[in-house]
Enzyme design. Structure first.
Site, mmCIF file in Angstrom:
data_model
loop_
_atom_site.group_PDB
_atom_site.id
_atom_site.type_symbol
_atom_site.label_atom_id
_atom_site.label_comp_id
_atom_site.label_asym_id
_atom_site.label_seq_id
_atom_site.Cartn_x
_atom_site.Cartn_y
_atom_site.Cartn_z
ATOM 1 C CG ASP A 17 -9.914 -0.615 4.230
ATOM 2 O OD1 ASP A 17 -9.672 -0.773 3.022
ATOM 3 O OD2 ASP A 17 -9.224 -1.103 5.149
ATOM 4 C CD GLN A 30 -3.503 -4.631 6.356
ATOM 5 O OE1 GLN A 30 -3.393 -3.650 5.638
ATOM 6 N NE2 GLN A 30 -4.078 -5.750 5.950
ATOM 7 C CE LYS A 47 -3.823 -2.441 2.065
ATOM 8 N NZ LYS A 47 -4.495 -2.949 3.255
#
Ligand code: NDP
Length: 282
Positions: free
Chosen positions: A120, A97, A53
């Site tokens: 997200d 994460q 990322k």
């Protein structure tokens, strides 16, 4: 013989577009969009995802940092870090994460992220907005699948769409997005009776289970579009999807490979969301 849906090429094309848009954003606002990634513990797969990322952000000119916390971090410490990032005007996107170490309530942490920075789109506010069709961000993997379909000239409208898997991060939002595109959607899962009877009806079949070789040629319709979200490792260490690719290749009209299909699109959609978050906040 199927057309191969080349996620790597489509992803590269979108990243080039994002890079250009980031350039315009920087010229107009004197700074780049910025993503903060929080990782707790040292799960090796998560470390790889986070590095990828960071690298992808770099490539398109999005600023990023990775905040690494030890595996014994408590929930309160993590929540206060998120609070600080929420209030920092220099941070446009926040990504925690997953998975988090046991003892930390994942839902509480995800929902603590300011919805306007929740790139997200896993927080409840964004999930609700996705379901109603009134959204800013889409969750990256299902959004990536929709973009693959769109850029391959495949419409879901009026089609029988079957999704295998009903997780909150892939299966459920995938079904919602196909429905928004006027597909007629069936969601299958581990308790579905006679699953092949459903998959054989599918004009578009999306598999998001996590079981290598699960979808075989006898389970698909002639001319179906097959989207393989699954990521599995064979005992030999090879990366493979949920679909028996060789077996389905002749029968499908289009198919995504693994690797090189849905996978590259997920991070690309994260970049798109971060840019959009920055634009919305300014
Ligand atoms: P989850 O484990 O959360 O969900 C798996 C789903 O598959 C569940 O709904 C489960 O049903 C269903 N399932 C499991 N076994 C069967 C079966 N035998 N028959 C029918 N349904 C079954 O996984 P995720 O949704 O997080 O991920 C799915 C896959 O996609 C994984 O391989 C993951 O690695 C991959 N992935 C890939 C991404 C990418 O970027 N390409 C991103 C995210 C995930 P039930 O609900 O009944 O248990």
């Amino acid at each position: 013989m199927a057309k191969i849906i080349d996620g790597k090429a489509i992803s590269a094309q979108i990243r080039a577009e994002i890079k250009e848009q980031v350039g315009t954003f920087c010229a107009e606002h004197g700074r780049a969009p910025f993503l903060s990634v929080v990782i707790v513990g040292d799960d090796p797969a998560s470390q790889v995802y986070v590095r990828n990322k960071e690298r992808a952000c770099n490539e398109v000119g999005i600023g990023s940092d990775v905040l690494r916390l030890p595996s014994d971090t408590d929930e309160e410490t993590l929540l206060s870090l998120i609070d600080r990032l929420n209030r920092d005007p220099g941070v446009n996107g926040i990504l925690v994460q997953l998975p988090l170490p046991s003892g930390i309530d994942e839902k509480k942490v995800i929902c603590a992220i300011d919805p306007s920075k929740d790139v997200d789109a896993f927080g409840y506010e964004n999930v609700g907005r996705i379901l109603t069709g009134d959204y800013d961000f889409l969750p990256c993997t299902p959004a990536g699948v929709m973009e693959l379909l769109k850029r391959s000239g495949i419409s879901a409208a009026g089609k029988d769409c079957v999704v295998i898997g009903r997780s909150n991060i892939v299966g459920k939002p995938m079904a919602a997005l196909l429905m928004h595109e006027n597909g007629t959607v069936t969601v299958c899962h581990s308790k579905t009776a006679d699953l092949p009877a459903h998959t054989r009806r599918a004009d578009i079949l999306v598999s998001a289970i996590g079981k290598a070789g699960f979808v075989t040629a006898d389970m698909i319709k002639e001319g179906a579009v097959i989207i393989d979200v699954g990521i599995n490792r064979t005992p030999e260490g090879k990366l493979t999807g949920d679909v028996d690719y060789e077996g389905c290749f002749e029968k499908a009209s289009a198919i995504t490979p693994v690797p090189g299909g849905v996978g590259p699109m997920t991070i690309t959609m994260l970049l798109k969301n971060t840019l959009k978050a920055a634009e919305k906040q300014i």
